[in-house]
Design an enzyme around this catalytic site. Structure first.
Site, mmCIF file in Angstrom:
data_model
loop_
_atom_site.group_PDB
_atom_site.id
_atom_site.type_symbol
_atom_site.label_atom_id
_atom_site.label_comp_id
_atom_site.label_asym_id
_atom_site.label_seq_id
_atom_site.Cartn_x
_atom_site.Cartn_y
_atom_site.Cartn_z
ATOM 1 N N HIS A 121 -71.861 -65.079 63.680
ATOM 2 C CA HIS A 121 -71.565 -64.243 62.605
ATOM 3 C C HIS A 121 -71.033 -64.108 61.957
ATOM 4 O O HIS A 121 -70.573 -64.042 60.976
ATOM 5 C CB HIS A 121 -73.384 -63.779 62.122
ATOM 6 C CG HIS A 121 -73.423 -62.783 62.045
ATOM 7 N ND1 HIS A 121 -74.006 -62.101 62.935
ATOM 8 C CD2 HIS A 121 -73.444 -62.277 61.597
ATOM 9 C CE1 HIS A 121 -74.743 -61.307 63.096
ATOM 10 N NE2 HIS A 121 -73.693 -60.952 62.043
ATOM 11 N N ASP B 191 -75.786 -66.870 68.354
ATOM 12 C CA ASP B 191 -75.229 -65.787 67.809
ATOM 13 C C ASP B 191 -74.361 -65.357 68.692
ATOM 14 O O ASP B 191 -74.087 -64.157 68.250
ATOM 15 C CB ASP B 191 -76.056 -65.061 67.060
ATOM 16 C CG ASP B 191 -75.486 -64.743 65.844
ATOM 17 O OD1 ASP B 191 -74.427 -64.843 64.418
ATOM 18 O OD2 ASP B 191 -75.533 -63.071 65.369
ATOM 19 N N SER C 150 -73.312 -55.297 63.632
ATOM 20 C CA SER C 150 -73.419 -57.007 63.988
ATOM 21 C C SER C 150 -72.447 -57.430 64.978
ATOM 22 O O SER C 150 -71.356 -57.069 64.725
ATOM 23 C CB SER C 150 -72.772 -58.276 63.068
ATOM 24 O OG SER C 150 -74.307 -57.905 62.197
ATOM 25 N N GLY D 144 -78.184 -86.359 69.673
ATOM 26 C CA GLY D 144 -77.268 -86.922 69.154
ATOM 27 C C GLY D 144 -77.017 -87.370 67.716
ATOM 28 O O GLY D 144 -77.027 -88.403 67.376
ATOM 29 N N VAL D 145 -77.844 -86.573 66.927
ATOM 30 C CA VAL D 145 -78.152 -87.132 65.628
ATOM 31 C C VAL D 145 -78.552 -86.269 64.675
ATOM 32 O O VAL D 145 -77.864 -85.070 64.438
ATOM 33 C CB VAL D 145 -80.007 -88.038 64.906
ATOM 34 C CG1 VAL D 145 -79.863 -89.236 66.061
ATOM 35 C CG2 VAL D 145 -80.552 -86.065 65.107
#
Length: 509
Positions: free
Chosen positions: A240, A270, A347, A403-404
């Site tokens: 992020h 992340d 972060s 896979g959608v």
């Protein structure tokens, strides 16, 4: 006694007084000693005056008929028998009891001497104790303390050298200061730049791709140097921090800056990686996070508030392990919970153990006002595995997906009515149902009869009460595994359901 000490009987004659009578011993050819008892009349004083002291002590002063010379003066002596000295005249206030009084005098004198000796010894001991008690805990005597106070009262204070800060503890681990000294050079700050567009350009597309203005700073974060290969140094950070940016710079602890290139990001864990064209930098060492224990001491290094506070250090302890923390796309990652302060800008920074090894990448914290000291770090094992895969192939290998492309049921206006209808079909609280919008070309569902707007309402027989249901199944699966999906389709005014088997494919996102 004072008259004797002051005058020493050196020709002392009291002042004459008309009321006094003087006594002159008669001359005698045979030089026989005589004893003179002075009259008890208070108005008369003898030629040789002896002051009355304590009645328990007899003083015998020796003298001759002739005036003595200074060299001939004797100290007071005590005689047991005055008759043995032919030229001796003595004075005794006790008359015939002189011998008995002399013995008492000897005993009293010895006692006085003993008492004096004891007093002198006690005084010496007391003085030594007093000097010792005046020495303070720092070894400063009262005299030295007074000197210090006097110096301070003049408004001047001296600064003394302190002992060197220990870098290692008795068990061989680093101290917090030792971790800082050993690891600070491997910690970096990251500045993110993004292209800014005006509202007109954004909505109408003008300037997109050919805007001549330089990207502006859009964020700052932290990172840690993880490896070096092929003339490049790789920086491990959070996804992020570097997502949706156009360019990056990396700032080392010594202030030197490098332009950086994006290697890859993974929203599920992340974790992200960037690289710089440099070699010979301090590379961090990574530890096995599976060996951690609650209560282990940790050190966090990062840039809270941005590069203004680059490589600030905080320390604390591991509060818990394997805390499930949801990522931005709904996947849970088991994280390390710590109480070391974590702030915006931390972060992507490293979490170290007391051996100076990276055990986690600081990722998030609970920022609500009613919480304090709850931060989370991605475990080093997860971070390293993800980063290595990003460097090697640009995505996380071995991760499965259906896979959608889909939208959550809650994003539709008629969501409540659909959810109530699904509950009548036996799918209670189906808040996590996924409405399919598109199938990927590699998906196994291409030839399964699935259509646009069909809904996935259960996976392996478990109702989709939230999207965590499917993410947890996929997290425990690998490409090639098969899962059973329950599909709901709106057909006119009713909902029909059916099941299909789906072979999972590898995710390269």
């Amino acid at each position: 006694m004072d008259d004797f000490e002051n005058n020493g009987f050196s020709g002392y004659t009291p002042e004459s007084n008309d009321n006094e009578s003087s006594y002159t011993p008669p001359e005698s050819d045979n030089s026989v000693d005589e004893y003179y008892n002075p009259p008890k009349n208070d108005d008369q004083t003898s030629e040789y005056y002896t002051p009355q002291q304590n009645n328990d002590t007899a003083y015998h002063y020796s003298y001759t008929n002739n005036t003595p010379k200074k060299s001939d003066i004797e100290q007071p002596i005590y005689k047991e028998n005055a008759q043995t000295d032919a030229n001796f005249n003595s004075y005794s206030p006790y008359g015939n009891n002189a011998n008995m009084q002399k013995k008492k005098t000897n005993t009293a004198a010895v006692s006085i001497i003993v008492i004096l000796i004891v007093c002198i010894i006690a005084a010496i001991i007391g003085i030594g104790a007093a000097i010792s008690s005046r020495t303070n805990s720092s070894g400063t005597t009262e005299k030295e303390s007074k000197l210090t106070t006097a110096s301070q009262s003049d408004g001047e204070v001296s600064v003394k050298e302190s002992a060197d800060t220990p870098l290692k503890s008795d068990n061989g681990n680093y101290t917090v200061a030792g971790v800082a000294k050993e690891c600070m050079d491997s910690c970096v700050g990251i500045t993110v730049y993004s292209q800014q567009y005006s509202a007109y350009e954004y909505f109408y597309g003008y300037g997109s791709g050919n805007n001549s203005s330089a990207p502006s700073k859009s964020g700052e974060g932290s990172g840690v140097i993880m490896s070096e290969a092929n003339g490049k140094t790789y920086i491990l950070t959070c996804a992020h921090v570097i997502s949706d940016a156009d360019s990056y710079t990396v700032t080392l602890d010594n202030g030197k800056e490098y332009e950086a290139q994006l290697v890859g990001t993974d929203a599920q864990t992340d974790i992200g990686v960037i690289s710089i064209n440099a070699t010979g930098l301090k590379i961090a060492e990574f530890a096995d996070s599976d060996q951690l224990a609650v209560g282990d001491q940790v050190v966090a290094i990062g840039c809270p508030g941005g590069l203004e506070f680059i490589n600030s250090l905080t320390s604390g302890y591991i509060s818990a392990l394997a805390r499930p923390i949801s990522s931005s796309i709904g996947y849970d990652t088991e994280c390390i919970q710590i109480d070391a302060p974590i702030n915006p800008g931390n972060s992507g920074g490293a979490l170290f153990n007391m051996q100076g090894q990276v055990i986690g990448i600081n990722s998030s914290k609970i920022a609500a006002t009613e919480y304090e000291g709850i931060g989370f770090s991605v475990p080093s094992n997860t971070a390293v595995q993800t980063a290595n895969s990003l460097i090697r192939v640009g995505y996380v290998e071995g991760r499965a997906k259906i896979g959608v492309l889909y939208n959550p049921i809650t994003s539709f206006n008629n969501a409540s009515a659909v959810i109530n209808s699904l509950e009548q079909k036996g799918f209670k609280d189906c808040q996590g149902a996924m409405v399919i919008s598109e199938l990927e070309p590699e998906s196994d569902l291409i030839n399964s009869g699935i259509k646009k707007y069909d809904m996935i309402v259960a996976v392996n027989g478990k109702t989709m009460t939230s999207q965590d249901v499917i993410t947890s199944v996929l997290a425990d699966s690998k490409p090639g595994d098969t899962v059973k999906l329950t599909i709901a389709r709106i057909d006119g005014n009713e909902i029909k359901t059916f099941e299909v088997d789906c072979k999972l494919i590898e995710s390269k996102d």
